[in-house]
Design a protein around this motif. Structure first.
Motif, mmCIF file in Angstrom:
data_model
loop_
_atom_site.group_PDB
_atom_site.id
_atom_site.type_symbol
_atom_site.label_atom_id
_atom_site.label_comp_id
_atom_site.label_asym_id
_atom_site.label_seq_id
_atom_site.Cartn_x
_atom_site.Cartn_y
_atom_site.Cartn_z
ATOM 1 N N LYS A 69 1.105 -0.959 -0.085
ATOM 2 C CA LYS A 69 -0.006 -0.157 0.220
ATOM 3 C C LYS A 69 0.540 0.915 -0.175
ATOM 4 C CE LYS A 69 -4.048 -1.560 0.217
ATOM 5 N NZ LYS A 69 -4.634 -2.027 -0.411
ATOM 6 N N SER A 70 0.743 2.207 -0.538
ATOM 7 C CA SER A 70 1.265 3.580 -0.745
ATOM 8 C C SER A 70 0.700 4.582 0.737
ATOM 9 C CB SER A 70 1.301 4.706 -1.858
ATOM 10 O OG SER A 70 1.202 3.623 -2.868
ATOM 11 N N TYR A 71 1.877 5.172 1.049
ATOM 12 C CA TYR A 71 0.507 6.286 2.342
ATOM 13 C C TYR A 71 2.063 7.381 2.145
ATOM 14 C CZ TYR A 71 -0.510 2.019 4.216
ATOM 15 O OH TYR A 71 -0.829 0.864 4.952
ATOM 16 N N VAL A 72 1.308 8.705 2.066
ATOM 17 C CA VAL A 72 1.850 10.160 2.248
ATOM 18 C C VAL A 72 1.677 10.609 3.471
ATOM 19 C CG1 VAL A 72 1.396 9.961 -0.310
ATOM 20 C CG2 VAL A 72 -0.326 10.773 1.451
ATOM 21 N N ILE A 86 2.513 14.752 12.464
ATOM 22 C CA ILE A 86 2.878 13.713 11.582
ATOM 23 C C ILE A 86 1.363 13.368 11.687
ATOM 24 C CG2 ILE A 86 4.112 12.244 12.517
ATOM 25 C CD1 ILE A 86 5.246 11.658 10.021
ATOM 26 N N LYS A 87 1.429 13.233 10.077
ATOM 27 C CA LYS A 87 0.300 12.875 9.513
ATOM 28 C C LYS A 87 0.260 11.866 9.068
ATOM 29 C CE LYS A 87 -2.786 15.113 12.384
ATOM 30 N NZ LYS A 87 -2.932 14.747 14.378
ATOM 31 N N ILE A 88 -0.241 11.176 8.272
ATOM 32 C CA ILE A 88 0.216 9.852 7.588
ATOM 33 C C ILE A 88 -1.932 9.467 6.804
ATOM 34 C CG2 ILE A 88 0.888 8.020 7.018
ATOM 35 C CD1 ILE A 88 3.201 8.541 8.725
ATOM 36 N N LYS A 120 9.124 3.448 8.543
ATOM 37 C CA LYS A 120 8.193 2.138 8.580
ATOM 38 C C LYS A 120 7.396 2.444 8.340
ATOM 39 C CE LYS A 120 4.658 0.433 12.935
ATOM 40 N NZ LYS A 120 4.410 1.176 13.905
ATOM 41 N N TRP A 121 6.288 3.304 7.766
ATOM 42 C CA TRP A 121 5.568 3.423 6.728
ATOM 43 C C TRP A 121 5.426 3.558 5.195
ATOM 44 C CZ3 TRP A 121 0.399 2.922 8.236
ATOM 45 C CH2 TRP A 121 0.327 3.161 9.909
ATOM 46 N N ASN A 122 7.249 3.573 4.905
ATOM 47 C CA ASN A 122 7.770 3.884 3.273
ATOM 48 C C ASN A 122 7.124 5.324 2.838
ATOM 49 O OD1 ASN A 122 9.717 3.332 1.197
ATOM 50 N ND2 ASN A 122 8.021 1.414 0.881
ATOM 51 N N CYS A 123 6.668 6.113 3.519
ATOM 52 C CA CYS A 123 5.925 7.231 2.744
ATOM 53 C C CYS A 123 6.846 8.530 2.521
ATOM 54 C CB CYS A 123 4.267 7.607 3.613
ATOM 55 S SG CYS A 123 5.301 8.037 5.100
ATOM 56 N N TRP A 124 6.237 8.588 1.050
ATOM 57 C CA TRP A 124 7.014 10.223 1.094
ATOM 58 C C TRP A 124 6.317 11.371 1.427
ATOM 59 C CZ3 TRP A 124 9.957 11.622 -3.342
ATOM 60 C CH2 TRP A 124 9.895 9.951 -3.803
ATOM 61 N N ALA A 125 6.829 12.306 2.027
ATOM 62 C CA ALA A 125 6.260 13.360 3.339
ATOM 63 C C ALA A 125 6.584 14.551 2.574
ATOM 64 C CB ALA A 125 7.381 13.362 4.613
ATOM 65 N N LEU A 126 5.791 15.593 3.555
ATOM 66 C CA LEU A 126 5.991 17.538 3.037
ATOM 67 C C LEU A 126 6.112 17.417 3.894
ATOM 68 C CD1 LEU A 126 5.865 19.420 0.236
ATOM 69 C CD2 LEU A 126 3.231 18.826 0.774
ATOM 70 N N ILE A 127 7.406 18.608 3.942
ATOM 71 C CA ILE A 127 6.924 19.668 5.241
ATOM 72 C C ILE A 127 6.709 21.129 4.830
ATOM 73 C CG2 ILE A 127 8.411 17.857 5.861
ATOM 74 C CD1 ILE A 127 10.722 19.686 6.007
ATOM 75 N N ASP A 128 6.756 22.025 5.091
ATOM 76 C CA ASP A 128 6.577 23.491 5.834
ATOM 77 C C ASP A 128 8.450 23.824 5.762
ATOM 78 O OD1 ASP A 128 6.913 26.117 6.038
ATOM 79 O OD2 ASP A 128 5.771 25.533 8.331
ATOM 80 N N LYS A 129 8.860 24.664 5.137
ATOM 81 C CA LYS A 129 10.496 24.479 5.074
ATOM 82 C C LYS A 129 10.594 25.810 5.167
ATOM 83 C CE LYS A 129 11.707 24.730 -0.152
ATOM 84 N NZ LYS A 129 12.377 24.293 -1.031
ATOM 85 N N ALA A 218 -0.383 16.669 4.068
ATOM 86 C CA ALA A 218 -0.170 15.361 3.758
ATOM 87 C C ALA A 218 -1.453 15.087 2.796
ATOM 88 C CB ALA A 218 -0.794 14.637 4.701
ATOM 89 N N VAL A 219 -2.335 15.815 2.774
ATOM 90 C CA VAL A 219 -4.055 15.691 2.078
ATOM 91 C C VAL A 219 -3.432 16.627 0.199
ATOM 92 C CG1 VAL A 219 -6.155 16.316 1.043
ATOM 93 C CG2 VAL A 219 -5.430 15.668 3.772
ATOM 94 N N TRP A 220 -2.242 17.399 0.410
ATOM 95 C CA TRP A 220 -2.001 18.407 -0.736
ATOM 96 C C TRP A 220 -1.883 16.869 -1.677
ATOM 97 C CZ3 TRP A 220 -3.053 22.726 -2.456
ATOM 98 C CH2 TRP A 220 -1.725 22.952 -4.115
ATOM 99 N N GLN A 221 -0.897 16.060 -0.722
ATOM 100 C CA GLN A 221 0.482 15.041 -2.209
ATOM 101 C C GLN A 221 -1.423 13.773 -2.498
ATOM 102 O OE1 GLN A 221 4.229 13.978 -0.323
ATOM 103 N NE2 GLN A 221 2.357 14.760 1.135
ATOM 104 N N LEU A 222 -2.105 14.183 -2.331
ATOM 105 C CA LEU A 222 -3.510 12.537 -2.988
ATOM 106 C C LEU A 222 -5.045 13.236 -3.582
ATOM 107 C CD1 LEU A 222 -5.245 12.729 0.915
ATOM 108 C CD2 LEU A 222 -3.329 11.034 0.113
ATOM 109 N N GLU A 223 -5.053 12.421 -4.529
ATOM 110 C CA GLU A 223 -5.730 12.735 -5.438
ATOM 111 C C GLU A 223 -7.838 12.560 -5.192
ATOM 112 O OE1 GLU A 223 -4.631 13.116 -8.095
ATOM 113 O OE2 GLU A 223 -2.601 12.780 -7.761
ATOM 114 N N ARG A 224 -8.201 13.552 -6.021
ATOM 115 C CA ARG A 224 -9.504 13.420 -6.134
ATOM 116 C C ARG A 224 -9.640 12.472 -7.109
ATOM 117 N NH1 ARG A 224 -13.220 15.788 -9.450
ATOM 118 N NH2 ARG A 224 -11.921 17.168 -10.264
ATOM 119 N N PRO A 225 -10.872 11.658 -6.178
ATOM 120 C CA PRO A 225 -11.509 10.452 -6.429
ATOM 121 C C PRO A 225 -12.195 10.234 -8.015
ATOM 122 C CG PRO A 225 -12.250 10.222 -4.266
ATOM 123 C CD PRO A 225 -10.913 11.746 -4.261
#
Length: 267
Positions: A69-72, A86-88, A120-129, A218-225
């Motif tokens: 499964k893929s996680y962000v 952190i939210k996944i 652990k989740w092997n996920c892509w992460a986005l942070i405020d830089k 996290a939601v920024w990396q999700l696609e609209r169904p």
């Protein structure tokens, strides 16, 4: 001479200038208030709750990683009062599966904890830089974990992030964890006020917003169904029309128009 004035109220839903399909697509990608202002000639009045339709959105649960499964992840680094959060999310179901937050923890321990979670989740992460601390944290994380990127917060980019989160909540595009009480409280406290045609003031008066920002990243990396096609049952009339059309097509391919007439009269 006395000037004559006329006012006309003609929302897009009544004008017919914009197709119904285009309006429906706009509804799926905009907050309801923004849609009303843009297409229905309804201006918002004063400060208003930013996130709508939140009553049933907290309907998922925290879980453990599932193979294949893929996680962000979204990470908001704490400043003075805020926590590092952190939210996944599961990238396929758009459901929240994990949350963690820590305050007053030295950076070395924060980094170790974040790396452990990301691996652990092997996920892509986005942070405020945006801040210096955020850029330093991003650089240090990227040395040990390559699937992490950063975004600079401006008023416009932050608004875009929160707008997408608001749309995904309103349209039930995501599921938030029912155990995430802090996120519930922060979402309920968010308000906005219109500044001009493009920018709005978004935020909370008394609450911190670190959990909301991490969720938005996290939601920024999700696609609209994808929109599901509505399948209509084929009726008897449809079949008769199809038979007639086939007969006409066969006739058009023939040189003898009598044959066409014979095909058509058989139906």
């Amino acid at each position: 001479s006395e000037e004559k004035w006329e006012t006309t109220f003609l929302p897009a839903s009544r004008s017919g200038i914009i197709s119904q399909e285009a309006l429906e697509d706009a509804k799926r990608t905009m907050r309801q208030d923004a849609y009303n202002q843009e297409f229905e000639c309804i201006a918002p009045e004063g400060a208003s709750q930013f996130f709508r339709n939140t009553g049933n959105i907290f309907n998922s649960s925290f879980s453990e990683p599932i193979e294949n499964k893929s996680y962000v992840a979204g990470i908001d680094f704490g400043r003075v009062k805020d926590s590092t959060v952190i939210k996944i999310f599961n990238q396929e179901s758009n459901s929240q599966v994990f949350s963690d937050a820590f305050t007053g923890v030295p950076w070395g321990l924060q980094k170790a904890r974040l790396l452990e979670t990301l691996r652990k989740w092997n996920c892509w992460a986005l942070i405020d830089k945006t801040s210096l601390g955020g850029r330093i944290a991003l650089d240090e994380l990227q040395r040990d974990y390559t699937k992490v990127d950063g975004i600079d917060f401006t008023r416009k980019s932050k608004q875009d992030l929160l707008e997408k989160l608001a749309v995904f909540i309103e349209q039930d595009y995501i599921s938030l964890a029912q155990e995430d009480d802090v996120l519930k409280k922060q979402i309920a406290s968010y308000e906005y006020d219109v500044l001009d045609s493009e920018l709005i003031e978004i935020g909370t008066q008394n609450e911190q917003d670190d959990h909301v920002i991490a969720t938005a990243l996290a939601v920024w990396q999700l696609e609209r169904p994808q929109k599901e096609e509505v399948k209509r049952e084929i009726t008897y009339d449809d079949m008769r029309k199809g038979e007639i059309a086939d007969a006409i097509n066969r006739a058009n391919a023939k040189e003898d128009r009598t044959d066409y007439q014979e095909d058509y009269t058989k139906l």
